[in-house]
Design a protein around this motif. Structure first.
Motif, PDB file in Angstrom:
ATOM      1  N   ASP A 117      -6.724 -91.248  59.404  1.00  0.00           N
ATOM      2  CA  ASP A 117      -7.127 -90.985  58.574  1.00  0.00           C
ATOM      3  C   ASP A 117      -9.208 -90.396  58.482  1.00  0.00           C
ATOM      4  N   LYS A 118      -9.546 -92.123  59.289  1.00  0.00           N
ATOM      5  CA  LYS A 118     -11.238 -91.881  59.535  1.00  0.00           C
ATOM      6  C   LYS A 118     -10.907 -91.528  60.881  1.00  0.00           C
ATOM      7  N   GLN A 119     -12.528 -91.898  61.249  1.00  0.00           N
ATOM      8  CA  GLN A 119     -13.459 -91.547  62.407  1.00  0.00           C
ATOM      9  C   GLN A 119     -13.879 -92.956  63.037  1.00  0.00           C
ATOM     10  N   LEU A 120     -13.215 -93.722  63.940  1.00  0.00           N
ATOM     11  CA  LEU A 120     -13.578 -95.223  63.754  1.00  0.00           C
ATOM     12  C   LEU A 120     -14.146 -94.482  65.251  1.00  0.00           C
ATOM     13  N   ARG A 121     -15.691 -95.351  65.773  1.00  0.00           N
ATOM     14  CA  ARG A 121     -16.532 -95.153  66.443  1.00  0.00           C
ATOM     15  C   ARG A 121     -16.979 -96.074  67.371  1.00  0.00           C
ATOM     16  N   LEU A 122     -16.740 -96.698  68.126  1.00  0.00           N
ATOM     17  CA  LEU A 122     -16.997 -98.206  68.862  1.00  0.00           C
ATOM     18  C   LEU A 122     -18.475 -98.407  69.180  1.00  0.00           C
ATOM     19  N   ALA A 123     -19.245 -99.403  68.570  1.00  0.00           N
ATOM     20  CA  ALA A 123     -20.396 -99.146  68.997  1.00  0.00           C
ATOM     21  C   ALA A 123     -20.995 -99.367  70.332  1.00  0.00           C
ATOM     22  N   GLU A 124     -21.922 -98.830  70.488  1.00  0.00           N
ATOM     23  CA  GLU A 124     -22.655 -98.624  71.976  1.00  0.00           C
ATOM     24  C   GLU A 124     -23.322-100.410  72.330  1.00  0.00           C
ATOM     25  N   HIS A 125     -23.809-101.053  71.449  1.00  0.00           N
ATOM     26  CA  HIS A 125     -24.170-101.882  72.028  1.00  0.00           C
ATOM     27  C   HIS A 125     -23.200-103.172  71.091  1.00  0.00           C
ATOM     28  N   PRO A 126     -22.962-104.309  71.349  1.00  0.00           N
ATOM     29  CA  PRO A 126     -22.097-105.303  70.956  1.00  0.00           C
ATOM     30  C   PRO A 126     -22.915-106.147  70.441  1.00  0.00           C
ATOM     31  N   ILE A 127     -22.639-107.353  69.377  1.00  0.00           N
ATOM     32  CA  ILE A 127     -23.222-108.031  68.652  1.00  0.00           C
ATOM     33  C   ILE A 127     -22.614-109.025  69.059  1.00  0.00           C
ATOM     34  N   PRO A 128     -23.598-110.394  68.626  1.00  0.00           N
ATOM     35  CA  PRO A 128     -23.293-111.981  69.539  1.00  0.00           C
ATOM     36  C   PRO A 128     -22.854-112.274  67.689  1.00  0.00           C
ATOM     37  N   CYS A 129     -21.582-112.023  69.060  1.00  0.00           N
ATOM     38  CA  CYS A 129     -20.848-113.032  67.365  1.00  0.00           C
ATOM     39  C   CYS A 129     -19.611-113.856  68.066  1.00  0.00           C
ATOM     40  N   LEU A 130     -18.598-114.880  67.540  1.00  0.00           N
ATOM     41  CA  LEU A 130     -17.741-115.264  67.897  1.00  0.00           C
ATOM     42  C   LEU A 130     -15.986-114.366  67.911  1.00  0.00           C
ATOM     43  N   GLY A 131     -15.960-113.403  67.115  1.00  0.00           N
ATOM     44  CA  GLY A 131     -14.786-113.088  67.657  1.00  0.00           C
ATOM     45  C   GLY A 131     -15.076-111.789  65.894  1.00  0.00           C
ATOM     46  N   GLY A 132     -13.512-111.069  65.835  1.00  0.00           N
ATOM     47  CA  GLY A 132     -13.544-110.319  64.881  1.00  0.00           C
ATOM     48  C   GLY A 132     -14.959-108.870  64.731  1.00  0.00           C
ATOM     49  N   ALA A 133     -14.617-107.885  64.138  1.00  0.00           N
ATOM     50  CA  ALA A 133     -15.517-107.016  63.975  1.00  0.00           C
ATOM     51  C   ALA A 133     -16.403-107.458  62.856  1.00  0.00           C
ATOM     52  N   ARG A 134     -17.439-106.042  63.059  1.00  0.00           N
ATOM     53  CA  ARG A 134     -18.372-105.266  61.791  1.00  0.00           C
ATOM     54  C   ARG A 134     -18.302-104.263  61.758  1.00  0.00           C
ATOM     55  N   VAL A 135     -17.502-104.125  60.085  1.00  0.00           N
ATOM     56  CA  VAL A 135     -17.669-102.554  60.231  1.00  0.00           C
ATOM     57  C   VAL A 135     -18.331-101.778  59.584  1.00  0.00           C
ATOM     58  N   ALA A 136     -19.005-100.447  59.595  1.00  0.00           N
ATOM     59  CA  ALA A 136     -19.761 -99.945  58.522  1.00  0.00           C
ATOM     60  C   ALA A 136     -19.528 -98.671  58.685  1.00  0.00           C
ATOM     61  N   SER A 137     -20.530 -97.648  57.787  1.00  0.00           N
ATOM     62  CA  SER A 137     -19.969 -96.532  57.462  1.00  0.00           C
ATOM     63  C   SER A 137     -21.378 -95.908  58.542  1.00  0.00           C
ATOM     64  N   ALA A 138     -21.129 -94.850  58.906  1.00  0.00           N
ATOM     65  CA  ALA A 138     -22.450 -94.317  59.740  1.00  0.00           C
ATOM     66  C   ALA A 138     -23.728 -93.875  59.036  1.00  0.00           C
TER      67      ALA A 138
END
Length: 213
Positions: free
Chosen positions: A150-171
């Motif tokens: 029911d959502k539109q999940l867009r994979l960010a173009e640029h990676p972030i420096p982190c060990l693992g996991g994910a950061r999700v934000a509204s548009a």
């Protein structure tokens, strides 16, 4: 005996009585002065002993407090070193955990589902590290639809420096759920430290309050 001689004897007798009376009075005065002086001396000695005892007790208490503070500081350093050492090993465990790709994939998907449910927005941006982005990108559309239909999940173009996991934000980036390992560790930091101390020092290495008890 003529009258003159009687008068002289009477005067001498009178003088002796007076002298005797003065001696007695002088003796009593002397005794009183000596007694009062002795009492004042005794009181002074008592006061000086009391002051000396009070100063000694205060110096002793100060020494004890200084010793306790030094011990407290040493114990705090020991506890802090123990916690930071274990926290460092925790990162190593997380890195080792990520080598199990199947288990890590399930964890990552759980984080994404949780974040998508928590954010009340239709379009969401997902940020991951470079390794995960490269791995997820080829199958992202199918994965995103499966995890949050029911959502539109867009994979960010640029990676972030982190060990693992994910950061999700509204548009519009007004709402964000940080489920990177670093973000979760930071949120759980106080609890993790408490658990580490409980495991390492079940009997308590007390006297400090470095981590809020």
């Amino acid at each position: 005996m003529n009258q003159v001689e009687e008068l002289e004897r009477a005067l001498l007798a009178r003088a002796e009585r007076l002298a005797s009376a003065y001696r007695e009075m002088t003796q009593r005065s002397r005794d009183t002065i000596l007694r009062e002086a002795a009492e004042r001396l005794r009181l002074r000695e008592q006061r000086e002993e009391s002051i000396a005892r009070s100063l000694g007790e205060r110096a002793f208490r100060q020494q004890v407090q200084a010793s306790e503070l030094r011990m407290q500081s040493q114990l705090d350093r020991v506890r802090w070193n123990l916690v930071t050492d274990v926290e460092g090993r925790l990162r190593e465990r997380l890195q080792a955990y990520m080598t199990d790709e199947a288990a890590y994939q399930l964890t990552l998907e759980h984080y994404l589902i949780q974040a998508a449910a928590a954010i009340e927005a239709e379009e969401l941006v997902v940020e991951v590290n470079a390794r995960d982005r490269q791995r997820l990108a080829p199958e992202w559309e199918a994965l995103a639809h499966r995890l949050a239909p029911d959502k539109q999940l867009r994979l960010a173009e640029h990676p972030i420096p982190c060990l693992g996991g994910a950061r999700v934000a509204s548009a519009d980036n007004r709402i964000r759920v940080d489920n990177t390992f670093e973000g979760r560790l930071e949120r759980l930091r106080a609890r993790i430290q408490q658990v580490i101390l409980e495991r390492l020092l079940p009997g308590g290495l007390d006297t400090g309050n470095l981590f809020g008890g």
